[in-house]
Design a protein around this motif. Structure first.
Motif, PDB file in Angstrom:
ATOM      1  N   ALA A 100       0.840  -1.199   0.000  1.00 42.44           N
ATOM      2  CA  ALA A 100       0.000   0.000   0.000  1.00 42.44           C
ATOM      3  C   ALA A 100       0.869   1.240   0.000  1.00 42.44           C
ATOM      4  O   ALA A 100       1.897   1.295   0.664  1.00 42.44           O
ATOM      5  N   GLN A 102       2.305   4.773   0.863  1.00 43.30           N
ATOM      6  CA  GLN A 102       2.407   5.462   2.138  1.00 43.30           C
ATOM      7  C   GLN A 102       2.220   6.954   1.904  1.00 43.30           C
ATOM      8  O   GLN A 102       3.184   7.707   1.856  1.00 43.30           O
ATOM      9  N   LEU A 120      -3.772   4.960   8.116  1.00 45.34           N
ATOM     10  CA  LEU A 120      -3.829   3.525   7.897  1.00 45.34           C
ATOM     11  C   LEU A 120      -5.006   3.166   6.988  1.00 45.34           C
ATOM     12  O   LEU A 120      -4.867   2.358   6.067  1.00 45.34           O
ATOM     13  N   ASP A 121      -6.160   3.784   7.234  1.00 40.55           N
ATOM     14  CA  ASP A 121      -7.331   3.546   6.372  1.00 40.55           C
ATOM     15  C   ASP A 121      -7.044   3.952   4.930  1.00 40.55           C
ATOM     16  O   ASP A 121      -7.412   3.241   3.995  1.00 40.55           O
ATOM     17  N   ARG A 123      -4.079   4.146   3.449  1.00 38.98           N
ATOM     18  CA  ARG A 123      -3.133   3.182   2.873  1.00 38.98           C
ATOM     19  C   ARG A 123      -3.857   1.914   2.430  1.00 38.98           C
ATOM     20  O   ARG A 123      -3.594   1.388   1.348  1.00 38.98           O
ATOM     21  N   ARG A 124      -4.743   1.423   3.259  1.00 33.85           N
ATOM     22  CA  ARG A 124      -5.484   0.206   2.907  1.00 33.85           C
ATOM     23  C   ARG A 124      -6.390   0.437   1.703  1.00 33.85           C
ATOM     24  O   ARG A 124      -6.499  -0.414   0.822  1.00 33.85           O
ATOM     25  N   ALA A 127      -4.391   0.577  -1.441  1.00 35.60           N
ATOM     26  CA  ALA A 127      -3.884  -0.747  -1.829  1.00 35.60           C
ATOM     27  C   ALA A 127      -4.884  -1.493  -2.700  1.00 35.60           C
ATOM     28  O   ALA A 127      -4.500  -2.363  -3.475  1.00 35.60           O
ATOM     29  N   HIS A 128      -6.164  -1.148  -2.590  1.00 37.21           N
ATOM     30  CA  HIS A 128      -7.192  -1.805  -3.405  1.00 37.21           C
ATOM     31  C   HIS A 128      -7.315  -1.200  -4.806  1.00 37.21           C
ATOM     32  O   HIS A 128      -8.034  -1.743  -5.641  1.00 37.21           O
ATOM     33  N   GLU A 175     -14.064   2.637  -0.814  1.00 29.14           N
ATOM     34  CA  GLU A 175     -13.122   1.838  -0.024  1.00 29.14           C
ATOM     35  C   GLU A 175     -12.970   2.408   1.387  1.00 29.14           C
ATOM     36  O   GLU A 175     -12.928   1.665   2.356  1.00 29.14           O
ATOM     37  N   ASP A 179     -14.249   0.633   5.225  1.00 34.32           N
ATOM     38  CA  ASP A 179     -13.306   0.272   6.310  1.00 34.32           C
ATOM     39  C   ASP A 179     -13.898   0.469   7.680  1.00 34.32           C
ATOM     40  O   ASP A 179     -14.673   1.226   8.007  1.00 34.32           O
TER      41      ASP A 179
END
Length: 179
Positions: A100, A102, A120-121, A123-124, A127-128, A175, A179
């Motif tokens: 993911a 940064q 963090l959310d 980044r996740r 990543a999708h 996305e 989360d």
């Protein structure tokens, strides 16, 4: 000097000189556009080493093909497009999952724990997205390309670039809300 700092005539003459093999002119282009290319590559790849490799590959392509650039005033979106293509190829060749990206959010996370969670959310969620979609977001929101410059980088019309960007932003929002 950032990618916006060169004036139109300076860009055209610098691109012409660099395209003809002038190393000093090419070094000026590198000094002007390298940071933007690195940021876009990092968001697209999600990995610093891959991003550095992508930018180095993009500069090699630029050195070989700069003389064939039709519109020297569009060198920035062209360079970013080359960078995205190189980043995409490196990510495809890489084995294993894409890390993911940064992305740094404005503000200081030390004072508010929720900021760290937001990062963090993000980044996740990133990543999708595909490397191409992350690169599109980076070109628009990290290095601030206009719709016209995005269109040049994507090889589309400005309205198509805006539509594609809108779809990517909608996917990112979805996305983030999941989360």
């Amino acid at each position: 000097m950032n990618g916006q700092a060169m004036g139109g005539q300076v860009v055209a003459s610098t691109v012409a000189l660099a395209g003809a093999g002038d190393e000093a002119a090419f070094a000026q282009l590198v000094a002007t556009y390298h940071a933007d290319m690195a940021r876009v590559a990092f968001v697209a790849c999600g990995d610093r080493e891959l991003a550095e490799d992508a930018v180095q590959s993009a500069w090699l392509v630029a050195w070989r093909k700069l003389g064939s650039l039709h519109d020297p005033d569009r060198v920035r979106p062209w360079l970013l497009s080359v960078t995205v293509n190189e980043a995409r190829q490196l990510v495809r060749r890489r084995h294993g999952p894409v890390v993911a990206a940064q992305v740094e959010l404005p503000g200081d996370a030390r004072g508010d724990p929720s900021t760290g969670i937001e990062r963090l959310d993000l980044r996740r969620a990133l990543a999708h997205l595909s490397p191409e979609d992350r690169a599109l977001l980076a070109m628009r929101y990290v290095v601030d390309l206009s719709s016209d410059d995005l269109a040049t980088a994507l090889g589309t019309s400005p309205s198509t670039a805006r539509t594609r960007l809108c779809r990517v932003v909608d996917r990112l929002r979805k996305e983030l809300s999941d989360d």
